[in-house]
Design a protein around this motif. Structure first.
Motif, PDB file in Angstrom:
ATOM      1  N   GLU A 118       0.822  -1.219   0.000  1.00  0.00           N
ATOM      2  CA  GLU A 118       0.000   0.000   0.000  1.00  0.00           C
ATOM      3  C   GLU A 118       0.852   1.264   0.000  1.00  0.00           C
ATOM      4  OE1 GLU A 118      -3.909   1.783   2.325  1.00  0.00           O
ATOM      5  OE2 GLU A 118      -2.815   0.065   3.147  1.00  0.00           O
ATOM      6  N   ASN A 119       1.990   1.227   0.688  1.00  0.00           N
ATOM      7  CA  ASN A 119       2.851   2.411   0.768  1.00  0.00           C
ATOM      8  C   ASN A 119       4.177   2.207   0.049  1.00  0.00           C
ATOM      9  OD1 ASN A 119       1.037   3.926   2.528  1.00  0.00           O
ATOM     10  ND2 ASN A 119       1.578   2.408   4.097  1.00  0.00           N
ATOM     11  N   ILE A 120       4.199   1.264  -0.890  1.00  0.00           N
ATOM     12  CA  ILE A 120       5.417   0.937  -1.624  1.00  0.00           C
ATOM     13  C   ILE A 120       5.246   1.376  -3.078  1.00  0.00           C
ATOM     14  CG2 ILE A 120       7.004  -0.894  -2.328  1.00  0.00           C
ATOM     15  CD1 ILE A 120       6.935  -0.414   0.688  1.00  0.00           C
ATOM     16  N   PRO A 121       5.979   2.390  -3.530  1.00  0.00           N
ATOM     17  CA  PRO A 121       5.857   2.815  -4.933  1.00  0.00           C
ATOM     18  C   PRO A 121       6.433   1.764  -5.881  1.00  0.00           C
ATOM     19  CG  PRO A 121       6.927   4.508  -3.565  1.00  0.00           C
ATOM     20  CD  PRO A 121       6.895   3.256  -2.764  1.00  0.00           C
ATOM     21  N   LEU A 122       5.872   1.722  -7.077  1.00  0.00           N
ATOM     22  CA  LEU A 122       6.375   0.876  -8.156  1.00  0.00           C
ATOM     23  C   LEU A 122       7.004   1.772  -9.215  1.00  0.00           C
ATOM     24  CD1 LEU A 122       6.598  -1.758  -9.863  1.00  0.00           C
ATOM     25  CD2 LEU A 122       4.284  -1.244 -10.708  1.00  0.00           C
ATOM     26  N   VAL A 123       8.239   1.465  -9.590  1.00  0.00           N
ATOM     27  CA  VAL A 123       8.934   2.181 -10.653  1.00  0.00           C
ATOM     28  C   VAL A 123       9.141   1.215 -11.805  1.00  0.00           C
ATOM     29  CG1 VAL A 123      11.021   3.426 -11.324  1.00  0.00           C
ATOM     30  CG2 VAL A 123      10.120   3.665  -8.986  1.00  0.00           C
ATOM     31  N   ILE A 124       8.726   1.610 -12.999  1.00  0.00           N
ATOM     32  CA  ILE A 124       8.891   0.765 -14.182  1.00  0.00           C
ATOM     33  C   ILE A 124       9.810   1.460 -15.170  1.00  0.00           C
ATOM     34  CG2 ILE A 124       7.735  -0.395 -16.104  1.00  0.00           C
ATOM     35  CD1 ILE A 124       5.216  -0.534 -14.449  1.00  0.00           C
ATOM     36  N   MET A 125      10.869   0.770 -15.567  1.00  0.00           N
ATOM     37  CA  MET A 125      11.763   1.282 -16.610  1.00  0.00           C
ATOM     38  C   MET A 125      11.102   1.034 -17.961  1.00  0.00           C
ATOM     39  SD  MET A 125      14.473   2.714 -15.475  1.00  0.00           S
ATOM     40  CE  MET A 125      15.506   2.871 -13.997  1.00  0.00           C
ATOM     41  N   ALA A 126      10.505   2.067 -18.531  1.00  0.00           N
ATOM     42  CA  ALA A 126       9.703   1.914 -19.750  1.00  0.00           C
ATOM     43  C   ALA A 126      10.248   2.740 -20.904  1.00  0.00           C
ATOM     44  CB  ALA A 126       8.254   2.307 -19.455  1.00  0.00           C
ATOM     45  N   GLY A 127      11.557   3.010 -20.898  1.00  0.00           N
ATOM     46  CA  GLY A 127      12.113   3.888 -21.925  1.00  0.00           C
ATOM     47  C   GLY A 127      12.881   3.191 -23.022  1.00  0.00           C
ATOM     48  N   GLY A 128      13.048   1.863 -22.926  1.00  0.00           N
ATOM     49  CA  GLY A 128      13.865   1.152 -23.908  1.00  0.00           C
ATOM     50  C   GLY A 128      13.212   1.065 -25.279  1.00  0.00           C
ATOM     51  N   LYS A 129      14.050   0.804 -26.295  1.00  0.00           N
ATOM     52  CA  LYS A 129      13.561   0.715 -27.673  1.00  0.00           C
ATOM     53  C   LYS A 129      12.992  -0.656 -28.006  1.00  0.00           C
ATOM     54  CE  LYS A 129      16.559   4.286 -29.611  1.00  0.00           C
ATOM     55  NZ  LYS A 129      17.568   4.600 -30.638  1.00  0.00           N
ATOM     56  N   GLY A 130      13.355  -1.673 -27.236  1.00  0.00           N
ATOM     57  CA  GLY A 130      12.827  -3.010 -27.494  1.00  0.00           C
ATOM     58  C   GLY A 130      13.211  -3.543 -28.854  1.00  0.00           C
ATOM     59  N   THR A 131      14.474  -3.380 -29.236  1.00  0.00           N
ATOM     60  CA  THR A 131      14.915  -3.766 -30.581  1.00  0.00           C
ATOM     61  C   THR A 131      14.750  -5.259 -30.854  1.00  0.00           C
ATOM     62  OG1 THR A 131      17.179  -3.929 -29.709  1.00  0.00           O
ATOM     63  CG2 THR A 131      16.554  -1.863 -30.770  1.00  0.00           C
ATOM     64  N   ARG A 132      14.763  -6.080 -29.813  1.00  0.00           N
ATOM     65  CA  ARG A 132      14.618  -7.527 -30.030  1.00  0.00           C
ATOM     66  C   ARG A 132      13.188  -7.898 -30.427  1.00  0.00           C
ATOM     67  NH1 ARG A 132      16.685 -10.318 -24.720  1.00  0.00           N
ATOM     68  NH2 ARG A 132      15.440  -8.618 -23.839  1.00  0.00           N
ATOM     69  N   LEU A 133      12.274  -6.944 -30.312  1.00  0.00           N
ATOM     70  CA  LEU A 133      10.880  -7.211 -30.680  1.00  0.00           C
ATOM     71  C   LEU A 133      10.469  -6.488 -31.963  1.00  0.00           C
ATOM     72  CD1 LEU A 133       9.154  -7.103 -27.174  1.00  0.00           C
ATOM     73  CD2 LEU A 133       9.571  -9.117 -28.594  1.00  0.00           C
ATOM     74  N   TYR A 134      11.449  -6.065 -32.755  1.00  0.00           N
ATOM     75  CA  TYR A 134      11.116  -5.533 -34.072  1.00  0.00           C
ATOM     76  C   TYR A 134      10.420  -6.633 -34.879  1.00  0.00           C
ATOM     77  CZ  TYR A 134      13.917  -1.209 -33.822  1.00  0.00           C
ATOM     78  OH  TYR A 134      14.401   0.026 -33.501  1.00  0.00           O
TER      79      TYR A 134
END
Length: 355
Positions: A118-134
Motif C-alpha cells: 500500500e505504501n510501496i511505490p512501483l517504478v517501471i523502466m519503460a524507456g527502452g527501444k525493445g529492438t529484439r521485438l522488431y
C-alpha cells in the motif's frame, strides 16, 4: 485431502519445485511407501535450498523440512492455529506417523486482497527501444505491446495494484508521448507519474530522476516481465535482512548439449558427464530498493542496476536475493519468450513475425 499435495520421497528437488508450481496451496507432504510423513516442502523451503545449493537433481529429502509440526486430529490442528502463529499446513498423522489428513487455514492460502504494498511505490523502466521485438516496436513502444487484451505494462501494474500498490512511476524515453497518451485515456485505480529521460541512462541511471519524489522502500521492474510471487514475503525478507537492494531471481536449468570431460592437472580424465544439467539463479529484472540508492546516484549518470548493486557490495552494504521458481517469471524480451508468456497466461493468440 488433495493427493496433489502428497508426493514420494523418491523425487528430485527439480521435480518437487515443478509440483509446487502447479499446486494452488503451495506445499508438498513428502511420504514413503508406507505413507509415513517424512517432511514438508514449501516455498520457504524451496527458497532456502536455492540460496544454498545448485544440485537440482538431489533427492527431495535434501531440501524438505524433516521436522514439521504434526497433529493427531483436525481438532488439535484447529486449536493450535487459533493460539499460535499460522503454519502453511497442519499435517495430521496416526500413532505410527502415517499421513491421514491435513488442515489449512484461510490465512495460509494465497490471497490477492492483502495490501502489503500500500505504501510501496512501483517504478517501471519503460524507456527502452525493445529492438529484439522488431517490427512491433517500430510502431509501438515496448511498454504498450499487447499481451491479450492488456498491454504488458498494464499487466505489470495490475499485479502490483492487486497487492495494494497505489503509486506508479514510469521512467520514459523512446516514444514517451505515445505511452503518456495511452495512460491518460485509462480509468485507473492508482496514481501515475511520468519521468522522462533526456537521453538513455541505462537500466539504473534513470532512478536519479526520482530524487525528491520517492522517500521510502520501492520496487523497480523492467517493462517486459511478469513475476508471480508472494510480494508480501519479498518485501518482508528485504526489510528483515536490511538489504540495500534485493534481486528477485528465478531458478533456471540448462542442459549442456555436449559430453563434459573434467581433467586433473596432468591431463588425465577424472570424470565424464554426458549432457549434464546446470542449475543457477538468474536476474528477473525485478528489485526491491532503498531510497538511499536514488539519493546517492549522480544526476543523469548512465549506469545499469547491476553496476549500482556492485557498488554497494564493494562498499560492504547488503545486497540480497529472493529466489523464485522458473515458472513464476515470464519474460517477453524476444518473440519465443513472448509466446511462452501468452501460453502461460492462457492467451491462445500466438505472436510471430508473420500473419
Amino acid at each position: 485431502m488433495n493427493s496433489s499435495n502428497i508426493t514420494s520421497d523418491k523425487i528430485s528437488i527439480r521435480d518437487a519445485i515443478q509440483l509446487l508450481d502447479a499446486n494452488i496451496e503451495k506445499f508438498l507432504c513428502i511420504v514413503n511407501q508406507e505413507q509415513i510423513l517424512l517432511g514438508l516442502f514449501t516455498q520457504g523451503d524451496m527458497r532456502k535450498y536455492l540460496l544454498n545449493n545448485d544440485d537440482m537433481s538431489a533427492s527431495i529429502t535434501k531440501g524438505m523440512n524433516k521436522n514439521p509440526i504434526t497433529f493427531f486430529s483436525r481438532e488439535e490442528a484447529i486449536a493450535h492455529s487459533k493460539d499460535n502463529k499460522p503454519l502453511v499446513v497442519y499435517p495430521i498423522v496416526d500413532t505410527k506417523g502415517r499421513l491421514t489428513d491435513y488442515y489449512i487455514t484461510g490465512e495460509t492460502a494465497f490471497k490477492e486482497n492483502k495490501n502489503p504494498l500500500e505504501n510501496i511505490p512501483l517504478v517501471i523502466m519503460a524507456g527502452g527501444k525493445g529492438t529484439r521485438l522488431y517490427p512491433y516496436t517500430k510502431i509501438l513502444p515496448k511498454a504498450l505491446i499487447p499481451i491479450g487484451d492488456l498491454t504488458i505494462s498494464e499487466r505489470i501494474i495490475q499485479q502490483f495494484t492487486n497487492w495494494g500498490c497505489k503509486e506508479v512511476y514510469l521512467i520514459l524515453n523512446h516514444k514517451s508521448s505515445m505511452i503518456r497518451a495511452y495512460y491518460e485515456e485509462l480509468n485507473k485505480n492508482y496514481k501515475i507519474h511520468y519521468i522522462e529521460e533526456k537521453e538513455f541512462l541505462g537500466t539504473g541511471g534513470g532512478l536519479s530522476l526520482l530524487k525528491g519524489l520517492i522517500h521510502s522502500t520501492f520496487i523497480l521492474s523492467n517493462c517486459d516481465i511478469l513475476v508471480n510471487a508472494d510480494y508480501d514475503c519479498i518485501l518482508k525478507t528485504h526489510l528483515v535482512q536490511h538489504n540495500m537492494i534485493t534481486f528477485v531471481a528465478a531458478s533456471k536449468n540448462i542442459v549442456i548439449p555436449y559430453g563434459i570431460i573434467s581433467t586433473s592437472s596432468d591431463g588425465q580424465v577424472v570424470k565424464m558427464q554426458e549432457k549434464p544439467e546446470m542449475s543457477f539463479l538468474t536476474n528477473t529484472g525485478l528489485y526491491v530498493i532503498e531510497p538511499q540508492v536514488i539519493d546517492e546516484l549522480k544526476n543523469n549518470e548512465f549506469i545499469h542496476i547491476t553496476d549500482i548493486a556492485q557498488r554497494y557490495i564493494d562498499k560492504g552494504n547488503k545486497v540480497g536475493v529472493f529466489p523464485i521458481s522458473s515458472r513464476a517469471w515470464l519474460d517477453m524480451g524476444q518473440f519465443n519468450e513472448m509466446e511462452t508468456m501468452l501460453k502461460e497466461l492462457g492467451i491462445e493468440k500466438e505472436i510471430s513475425g508473420h500473419d
